[in-house]
Design a protein around this motif. Structure first.
Motif, PDB file in Angstrom:
ATOM      1  N   PRO A   1       0.838  -1.196   0.000  1.00 44.52           N
ATOM      2  CA  PRO A   1       0.000   0.000   0.000  1.00 44.52           C
ATOM      3  C   PRO A   1       0.877   1.252   0.000  1.00 44.52           C
TER       4      PRO A   1
ATOM      5  N   GLU B   1       2.409   5.205   4.231  1.00 41.31           N
ATOM      6  CA  GLU B   1       1.804   5.457   5.538  1.00 41.31           C
ATOM      7  C   GLU B   1       0.891   4.318   6.003  1.00 41.31           C
ATOM      8  N   ASP B   2       0.584   3.380   5.113  1.00 41.90           N
ATOM      9  CA  ASP B   2      -0.259   2.242   5.471  1.00 41.90           C
ATOM     10  C   ASP B   2       0.520   0.930   5.574  1.00 41.90           C
TER      11      ASP B   2
ATOM     12  N   ARG C   1       2.730   2.643   8.992  1.00 45.33           N
ATOM     13  CA  ARG C   1       1.614   2.444   9.923  1.00 45.33           C
ATOM     14  C   ARG C   1       2.051   1.681  11.167  1.00 45.33           C
TER      15      ARG C   1
ATOM     16  N   HIS D   1       4.349  -6.084   4.935  1.00 43.89           N
ATOM     17  CA  HIS D   1       4.813  -5.501   3.679  1.00 43.89           C
ATOM     18  C   HIS D   1       6.319  -5.336   3.619  1.00 43.89           C
TER      19      HIS D   1
END
Length: 274
Positions: free
Chosen positions: A161, A164-165, A191, A212
């Motif tokens: 993503p 920031e996610d 995040r 991620h």
């Protein structure tokens, strides 16, 4: 010497070692069964040593003639790391990854093994003794979750993503304090940046699509060879901080694993830069 790998036999051996030496001692270690190695948070237990002895004793029947490089064997004979770079065939074992968790009675540890042929990682296994399942990869064949009932599920990383996610794990404990403070401040851009203190489960979680990125500064082959192959076979992008490929003989240079190359580049440029 043969380079043919009986991955099922290797997986069964990790399970045997866990059942015989690791699980019976879990939450059952005496005060004299836990010792510090390089520092107070770098531990070894009787279970680590007993499991590695069992795996080493059985390995000759699975990979005849292969060099055996275990974490505890290397603590006694550091020259094994040099021999790894020269070996035609080697098996690298971490009898308990997450020893600190294991010694504390936390259920987050694993058993890892990888096979290196002429300087290239060709197979990797991460076994979870408590879940009794394996994540396995052979080069070019994908990454697979193998369950105790014999069923298998192909693994794939999650698409990355926006920065920031992103959710991931980062190990910062081996940086000097000032560098650690800088990087931990930059990690506020994502995040979640956690640490399981167990690379085995961090790699498994990323390959299954629930993280991620992963970041490590200290590179020892038993900690990362199996996981990096599994991550790559699940679709991740893996490289050292300078962009160079990660090799079995690399002991420094940092390591960043991400869902894809674009995410890797963004993380390197914006977060994991000192």
């Amino acid at each position: 010497m043969t380079t043919e790998i009986d991955i099922a036999a290797l997986a069964a051996l990790l399970q045997e070692a866990a059942n015989a030496e690791i699980l019976p001692r879990f939450r059952n270690l005496g005060a004299g069964d836990i010792r510090a190695k390089s520092e107070a948070i770098d531990l070894v237990t009787e279970a680590d040593e007993a499991a590695e002895r069992l795996i080493k004793a059985r390995m000759e029947t699975i990979l005849p003639g292969a060099l055996f490089v275990g974490e505890e064997s290397t603590a006694a004979d550091p020259s094994l790391l040099q021999k790894l770079g020269e070996a035609d065939l080697a098996v690298i074992v971490d009898p308990i990854d997450g020893t600190y968790n294991y010694a504390a009675g936390m259920p987050l540890f694993g058993v890892m093994a990888s096979v290196v042929a002429k300087g290239q990682t060709v197979a990797g296994i991460i076994y979870d003794p408590l879940g009794n399942d394996w994540v396995i990869a052979e080069k070019g064949s994908g990454a697979w979750m193998c369950k105790p009932d014999g069923s298998q599920e192909k693994l794939a990383v999650s698409p990355a993503p926006a920065l920031e996610d992103m959710v991931g794990c980062a190990s910062t404990g081996f940086y000097p304090p000032e560098t650690r403070a800088l990087i931990m401040g930059k990690m506020a851009q994502v995040r979640v940046a956690a640490s399981y203190r167990c690379a085995a489960h961090e790699y498994r979680t990323l390959a299954a699509g629930f993280l991620h990125f992963l970041m490590y500064q200290k590179l020892m082959p038993w900690d990362h060879l199996a996981g990096c192959l599994i991550a790559e076979e699940a679709g991740a992008y893996v490289a050292r901080f300078d962009g160079a490929p990660y090799r079995p003989t690399d002991l420094a240079g940092g390591l960043l694993v991400a869902s894809d190359r674009q995410a890797w580049t963004e993380l390197r440029e914006k977060v994991f830069v000192a």
